[in-house]
Design an enzyme around this catalytic site. Structure first.
Site, PDB file in Angstrom:
ATOM      1  N   LYS A 166      10.974  -1.749  -3.702  1.00  0.00           N
ATOM      2  CA  LYS A 166      10.185  -0.505  -3.716  1.00  0.00           C
ATOM      3  C   LYS A 166      10.647   0.422  -2.588  1.00  0.00           C
ATOM      4  O   LYS A 166      10.852   1.625  -2.785  1.00  0.00           O
ATOM      5  CB  LYS A 166       8.694  -0.869  -3.560  1.00  0.00           C
ATOM      6  CG  LYS A 166       7.734   0.287  -3.505  1.00  0.00           C
ATOM      7  CD  LYS A 166       7.346   0.737  -2.120  1.00  0.00           C
ATOM      8  CE  LYS A 166       6.560  -0.242  -1.307  1.00  0.00           C
ATOM      9  NZ  LYS A 166       6.155   0.277   0.004  1.00  0.00           N
TER      10      LYS A 166
ATOM     11  N   LYS B 231      10.473   6.058   8.125  1.00  0.00           N
ATOM     12  CA  LYS B 231      10.316   4.642   7.763  1.00  0.00           C
ATOM     13  C   LYS B 231      11.242   4.258   6.604  1.00  0.00           C
ATOM     14  O   LYS B 231      11.867   3.197   6.603  1.00  0.00           O
ATOM     15  CB  LYS B 231       8.847   4.378   7.398  1.00  0.00           C
ATOM     16  CG  LYS B 231       8.568   3.050   6.738  1.00  0.00           C
ATOM     17  CD  LYS B 231       8.818   1.872   7.651  1.00  0.00           C
ATOM     18  CE  LYS B 231       8.612   0.556   6.907  1.00  0.00           C
ATOM     19  NZ  LYS B 231       9.031  -0.608   7.707  1.00  0.00           N
TER      20      LYS B 231
HETATM   21  P1  NAD Z   1       0.575  -6.617   0.251  1.00  0.00           P
HETATM   22  O1  NAD Z   1       0.987  -6.556  -1.178  1.00  0.00           O
HETATM   23  O2  NAD Z   1       0.510  -7.934   0.950  1.00  0.00           O
HETATM   24  O3  NAD Z   1      -0.872  -5.930   0.421  1.00  0.00           O
HETATM   25  C1  NAD Z   1      -1.325  -4.819  -0.292  1.00  0.00           C
HETATM   26  C2  NAD Z   1      -2.822  -5.007  -0.562  1.00  0.00           C
HETATM   27  O4  NAD Z   1      -3.326  -3.826  -1.191  1.00  0.00           O
HETATM   28  C3  NAD Z   1      -3.121  -6.171  -1.503  1.00  0.00           C
HETATM   29  O5  NAD Z   1      -4.112  -7.021  -0.921  1.00  0.00           O
HETATM   30  C4  NAD Z   1      -3.652  -5.484  -2.782  1.00  0.00           C
HETATM   31  O6  NAD Z   1      -4.626  -6.254  -3.467  1.00  0.00           O
HETATM   32  C5  NAD Z   1      -4.269  -4.220  -2.189  1.00  0.00           C
HETATM   33  N1  NAD Z   1      -4.419  -3.109  -3.131  1.00  0.00           N
HETATM   34  C6  NAD Z   1      -3.588  -2.717  -4.126  1.00  0.00           C
HETATM   35  N2  NAD Z   1      -4.072  -1.598  -4.723  1.00  0.00           N
HETATM   36  C7  NAD Z   1      -5.230  -1.284  -4.082  1.00  0.00           C
HETATM   37  C8  NAD Z   1      -6.187  -0.232  -4.218  1.00  0.00           C
HETATM   38  N3  NAD Z   1      -6.045   0.737  -5.128  1.00  0.00           N
HETATM   39  N4  NAD Z   1      -7.261  -0.238  -3.387  1.00  0.00           N
HETATM   40  C9  NAD Z   1      -7.420  -1.199  -2.444  1.00  0.00           C
HETATM   41  N5  NAD Z   1      -6.544  -2.211  -2.261  1.00  0.00           N
HETATM   42  C10 NAD Z   1      -5.471  -2.252  -3.076  1.00  0.00           C
HETATM   43  O7  NAD Z   1       1.539  -5.610   1.021  1.00  0.00           O
HETATM   44  P2  NAD Z   1       1.869  -5.592   2.601  1.00  0.00           P
HETATM   45  O8  NAD Z   1       3.032  -6.477   2.861  1.00  0.00           O
HETATM   46  O9  NAD Z   1       0.605  -5.761   3.354  1.00  0.00           O
HETATM   47  O10 NAD Z   1       2.413  -4.092   2.703  1.00  0.00           O
HETATM   48  C11 NAD Z   1       1.531  -2.978   2.645  1.00  0.00           C
HETATM   49  C12 NAD Z   1       2.346  -1.718   2.856  1.00  0.00           C
HETATM   50  O11 NAD Z   1       2.962  -1.767   4.162  1.00  0.00           O
HETATM   51  C13 NAD Z   1       3.486  -1.527   1.857  1.00  0.00           C
HETATM   52  O12 NAD Z   1       3.636  -0.152   1.570  1.00  0.00           O
HETATM   53  C14 NAD Z   1       4.696  -2.084   2.594  1.00  0.00           C
HETATM   54  O13 NAD Z   1       5.905  -1.521   2.118  1.00  0.00           O
HETATM   55  C15 NAD Z   1       4.368  -1.664   4.019  1.00  0.00           C
HETATM   56  N6  NAD Z   1       4.982  -2.523   5.055  1.00  0.00           N
HETATM   57  C16 NAD Z   1       5.006  -3.876   4.910  1.00  0.00           C
HETATM   58  C17 NAD Z   1       5.598  -4.656   5.910  1.00  0.00           C
HETATM   59  C18 NAD Z   1       5.675  -6.169   5.787  1.00  0.00           C
HETATM   60  O14 NAD Z   1       6.446  -6.780   6.539  1.00  0.00           O
HETATM   61  N7  NAD Z   1       4.939  -6.799   4.912  1.00  0.00           N
HETATM   62  C19 NAD Z   1       6.132  -4.052   7.053  1.00  0.00           C
HETATM   63  C20 NAD Z   1       6.045  -2.663   7.182  1.00  0.00           C
HETATM   64  C21 NAD Z   1       5.469  -1.904   6.166  1.00  0.00           C
END
Ligand code: NAD
Length: 303
Positions: free
Chosen positions: A237, A168
């Site tokens: 990140k 990834k």
């Molecule tokens: P986001 O910031 O929208 O969501 C993350 C959530 O985790 C938030 O609601 C936050 O409050 C919560 N959080 C933080 N610390 C926490 C903890 N200790 N316990 C419980 N909840 C906690 O991020 P996202 O866009 O949903 O991305 C999530 C992951 O997926 C990341 O690692 C990102 O790189 C990956 N990702 C994102 C995408 C995208 O298009 N957004 C695509 C593929 C992968």
């Protein structure tokens, strides 16, 4: 049907959790933001430990290595609450080298671990068409298949623990590079007096075509920044994860560093928590206020 814990209910976790609920799973949701699970129509859990205790399969979708470490190994963490027979799958984008630790500590409690990078963004999460890049023991994939079928359409077993995250991270470097390079090229083209729609059409019929030029910029030049996708902070990140991996392996990653700088500029100039497609506006600002939408078609406010 196995019950699910969804830890992290942001852009991706909320959508994957919603799809699993709609497919008939009981989904226990947990997020550091109070009330998220109830808002989304998931079963609210008192915390990560409670969600884990209630579920057969535990999914994590978290924004950083630090958040994953807290959710896994913190006082109210997954590992402390894990029990024999459980499967924990980290769907976040994270440092590959940490996966072996989660596998080892969960196995010590009789549970199992897979790391699974996801690609396809919020659109893929809504449609259940994500690509999954999985690391861990091959025999676990069959146990995860029911969940993977709901959230994704393609599953690749990439190798041992950490191989999913590594795949990834490498993919997302190219994703970020395509986005930053196409953004920069369009700003140059527009400032040179070219029509952005036609420029994009030519690129997409030529050797410059890439995922960003084909799937992102046709919407961006119409003023649709495709909100809900990866933010500039999360893209930075992911690029740090890539640069860390390259550095650990003694691979010079000069282009990766330049790409990271582009997203650093976006973060430093007001676009940190905006969708990473706004990097084109950050570059445009530095170029004197260039926008890639044809005059008159610019969005009044893209927040
Ligand atoms: P986001 O910031 O929208 O969501 C993350 C959530 O985790 C938030 O609601 C936050 O409050 C919560 N959080 C933080 N610390 C926490 C903890 N200790 N316990 C419980 N909840 C906690 O991020 P996202 O866009 O949903 O991305 C999530 C992951 O997926 C990341 O690692 C990102 O790189 C990956 N990702 C994102 C995408 C995208 O298009 N957004 C695509 C593929 C992968």
């Amino acid at each position: 049907m196995p019950s699910i814990a969804m830890i992290g209910l942001g852009n991706m976790g909320s959508r994957m959790g919603g799809r699993l609920r709609d497919a008939g799973h009981v989904v226990h949701g947990s997020d550091v933001v109070d009330g998220r699970a109830a808002q989304l129509g998931l079963e609210p859990a008192a915390g990560t430990g409670a969600a884990t205790a209630a579920a057969d399969i535990v999914l994590l979708s978290l924004p950083s290595d630090a958040a994953i470490a807290t959710a896994m190994a913190g006082p109210d963490g997954v590992i402390g609450a894990a029990r024999p027979g459980q499967l924990v799958i980290d769907l976040s984008t994270a440092t590959p080298g940490n996966a072996a630790r989660w596998e080892r500590e969960l196995e010590a409690r009789g549970a199992a671990f897979l790391d699974a990078g996801i690609s396809g963004g919020p659109g893929g999460a809504d449609a259940g068409t994500l690509t999954l890049m999985v690391g861990g023991r091959a025999e676990l994939i069959e146990r995860a298949q029911g969940v993977f079928d709901v959230i994704g359409s393609r599953v690749f077993h990439c190798g041992a623990a950490g191989a999913g995250h590594a795949t990834k991270v490498v993919n997302n470097y190219l994703n970020g590079m395509n986005l930053a390079a196409t953004a920069e090229a369009l700003v140059v083209g527009v400032k040179a007096g070219l029509d952005p729609r036609q420029l994009l059409e030519v690129i997409n019929a030529s050797t410059g075509a890439n995922w960003a030029s084909e799937h992102r910029f046709p919407r961006i030049v119409e003023g649709d920044y495709i909100e809900g996708g990866l933010t500039n902070a999360l893209m930075a990140k992911d690029l740090d994860l890539y640069l860390g991996l390259a550095d650990a392996l003694d691979v010079p990653a000069a282009l990766g560093a330049a790409c990271r700088t582009t997203f650093t500029v976006a973060m430093a100039t007001g676009y940190r928590d905006r969708v990473s497609n706004t990097v084109v506006d950050a570059i445009g600002d530095l170029a004197g206020g260039v926008r890639v939408q044809p005059d008159g078609d610019r969005p009044k406010d893209t927040t």
